[in-house]
Design an enzyme around this catalytic site. Structure first.
Site, PDB file in Angstrom:
ATOM      1  N   ASP A   1      36.908  32.575  51.068  1.00 42.42           N
ATOM      2  CA  ASP A   1      36.914  33.035  49.668  1.00 42.42           C
ATOM      3  C   ASP A   1      35.838  32.230  48.825  1.00 42.42           C
ATOM      4  O   ASP A   1      35.746  31.207  48.951  1.00 42.42           O
ATOM      5  CB  ASP A   1      38.372  32.597  49.055  1.00 42.42           C
TER       6      ASP A   1
ATOM      7  N   GLU B   1      33.182  35.903  51.641  1.00 45.07           N
ATOM      8  CA  GLU B   1      33.351  36.815  50.303  1.00 45.07           C
ATOM      9  C   GLU B   1      32.196  36.074  49.102  1.00 45.07           C
ATOM     10  O   GLU B   1      32.427  35.086  48.598  1.00 45.07           O
ATOM     11  CB  GLU B   1      34.696  36.461  49.618  1.00 45.07           C
TER      12      GLU B   1
END
Ligand code: NOJ
Length: 552
Positions: A203, A245
């Site tokens: 993330d 990401e």
């Protein structure tokens, strides 16, 4: 059992899901790990190769688990570590891999690391976070959650300093300049890798470090750290993957592949909105232009291509003009917008137009990269723009027309979120059971397309792409080629029928065979090859060298 190809991710189709939203096995209104296990047959029948689980770690759930309070345990409502081990085992037995979200940039303000850090300015954990006496440092860093946050600094009253946070203020950023933090996160990774997880969707990777005078994104230090992590994976966990990401412009996004020594995969954020823009403008250019900017990438690396996910359809990395097109085409109601994006699911985004839904899937199944599907989109689930934040695209999976869409037998008031009851997308008709009964349903179509994509996984997953020149900007056409297989793909991006003349001289004598039905088309000759196309229709044609006289 899972296959042992170390490049498995290049041919794979991924399926993103939240444990909370998939199936509630104990009827407390919240989906759980045992629920995912109970639905393994569905996932297997769908035909996907890898599940991506959104964060399932212990968390106060103020950002749906992206605010972790304990990296080594599982959110109690979701289940136990033992159940998670069973999930991994059963997924693997069914040939399905599992990757987990890993939130490295920040944790929850409820994490004991932060609690300790704020207990005393001299605490050993103080330096695990980023502190300042003023809120003016790193002013070049943008604010990401613009609808909620006004600064990347938040005041901590007890120790009387500001702490740095790129997302919600309850998510303090970890201080990656501190070697203890860097080591701890590696330890977390090893913990889950040792348990058998097949990799991580990492993330918010661009934001790990802060440096004055920069925008604090994509810094060399961040790349160095991921190279260390990759080394650990290559040495000790071969075959596991890292998926980045990094919502960035193409040049910066590509950097995360390094020299095949950082991420195996990265989401193709640049491509995603341009697919929708190409449809809105009925023009192939936004797609061909962005593909040219996102390729080539190092061999053995791959993009993850997606249409929707659990967040708003992000429009941070597009021009103002592109954003305007997106808003006016896809977010007419102000409630459909969030931060710099659009909080809608796939089917409602395109007014539930079946041809457009099929075209979009055909695009992400055939453009270079590995497709990533978002749970529920395979049945054409709707959304609820009146729920806060991004909750409207995170509602319970719709399994049947029973109460609570068959997701849970709890009282409806007890569900973590109401299921979709909007008349156009009501769970009574949009659900797995009903769609399984109807041969023409979207679910059947997606399942079929996944099988076709798998059959030709190598050419779609690993092949080169060549865009074909012609004079109709409404039609996107390219050939994917891999080891002698040539797949001609043609898409009518327009809302109207159209026609196309293609010069396919290099393939003179070849027979285009439509791969979903196996129907052969007339042999290619020297003259331009002529196509007529329904609105938003597409063809995937395998250019085969057939024996003379071979019929249909
Ligand atoms: C990106 C995740 O996809 C999003 O859901 C989350 O809110 C932010 N990172 C912060 O962790």
């Amino acid at each position: 059992m899972i296959n042992d190809d170390p490049l498995w991710y290049r041919d794979a189709i991924f399926y993103e899901m939240n444990v909370k939203s998939f199936f509630d096995s104990n009827n407390d209104g919240i989906g759980d790990i045992n629920g995912v296990r109970m639905k393994m047959d569905y996932i297997k029948d769908l035909g996907v190769d890898c599940i991506w689980l959104l964060p399932f770690y212990k968390s106060p759930m103020r950002d749906d688990g992206y605010d972790i309070s304990d990296y080594y345990s599982i959110q109690p409502e979701y289940g136990t570590i033992d159940e998670f081990r069973m999930l991994l085992k059963e997924a693997h037995e069914n040939g399905i891999r599992v990757i987990a979200d890993l939130v490295l940039n920040h944790c929850s303000d409820q994490n004991p690391w932060f609690r300790e850090a704020i207990s005393d300015i001299n605490s050993p954990k103080r330096n695990w976070f980023v502190w300042s006496d003023t809120d003016t440092k790193y002013s070049g860093a943008r604010i990401i959650f613009v609808d909620t946050e006004t600064s990347n600094w938040a005041w901590e009253p007890r120790t009387k300093q500001y702490y740095w946070h790129r997302f919600y203020s309850h998510q303090p950023d970890l201080n990656y300049d501190n070697p203890e933090v860097r080591e701890e996160i590696k330890r977390v990774m090893r913990y889950w890798l040792d348990m058998g997880i097949d990799g991580f969707r990492c993330d918010a990777v661009p934001y790990l470090f802060e440096r004055e005078g920069t925008n604090c994104e994509n810094l060399p230090e961040t790349h160095m750290y991921f190279k260390e992590i990759r080394k650990m994976i290559d040495e000790h966990y071969p075959g596991r993957i890292l998926l980045a990401e990094a919502n960035q412009w193409p040049t910066d996004a590509k950097q995360y592949f390094g020299n095949m020594d950082e991420f195996h995969m990265a989401f193709n954020f640049p491509l995603m909105p341009r697919i929708f823009i190409a449809l809105a403008k009925e023009d192939y250019f936004p797609i061909t232009n962005i593909i040219a900017q996102t390729l080539p990438i190092p061999e053995k690396c791959d993009w993850g291509i997606f249409l929707r996910n659990h967040d708003e359809l992000t429009l941070e990395m597009v021009t103002d003009e592109e954003r305007d097109i997106m808003y006016s085409e896809y977010a007419k109601h102000p409630k459909m917008r969030l931060n710099l994006g659009i909080r809608r699911r796939l089917a409602p985004l395109v007014d539930n137009d079946r041809a457009t839904l099929e075209l979009l899937h055909a695009l992400i199944f055939s453009l270079p990269g590995s497709p990533i599907l978002y749970y529920g989109d395979e049945i054409g689930m709707g959304d609820n723009i009146f729920l806060g934040d991004r909750n409207g695209v995170r509602t319970p999976m719709q399994w049947s027309y029973d109460r609570n869409a068959g997701f849970s037998r709890a009282d409806t008031e007890q569900l973590y979120s109401p299921p979709i009851t909007n008349p156009n997308f009501h769970y009574e008709s949009i659900n797995v059971e009903s769609e399984m009964r109807l041969q023409t349903s979207l679910l059947h179509w997606v399942r079929k397309m996944i099988r076709v994509r798998q059959k030709f996984a190598k050419v779609f997953g690993r092949g080169d792409i060549t865009f074909l020149e012609h004079n109709n900007r409404k039609v996107l056409s390219y050939i994917r080629s891999y080891e002698g297989v040539n797949m001609l793909c043609i898409f009518n991006l327009s809302r109207k029928p159209t026609y196309l003349e293609l010069t396919l001289g290099n393939f003179s004598g070849y027979t285009p065979v439509e791969i979903i039905t196996g129907v052969p088309f007339p042999k290619i000759g020297q003259l331009p090859y002529f196509f007529t196309l329904h609105p938003r229709s597409f063809f995937w044609l395998n250019l085969e060298q057939r024996e003379e006289g071979a019929g249909s």
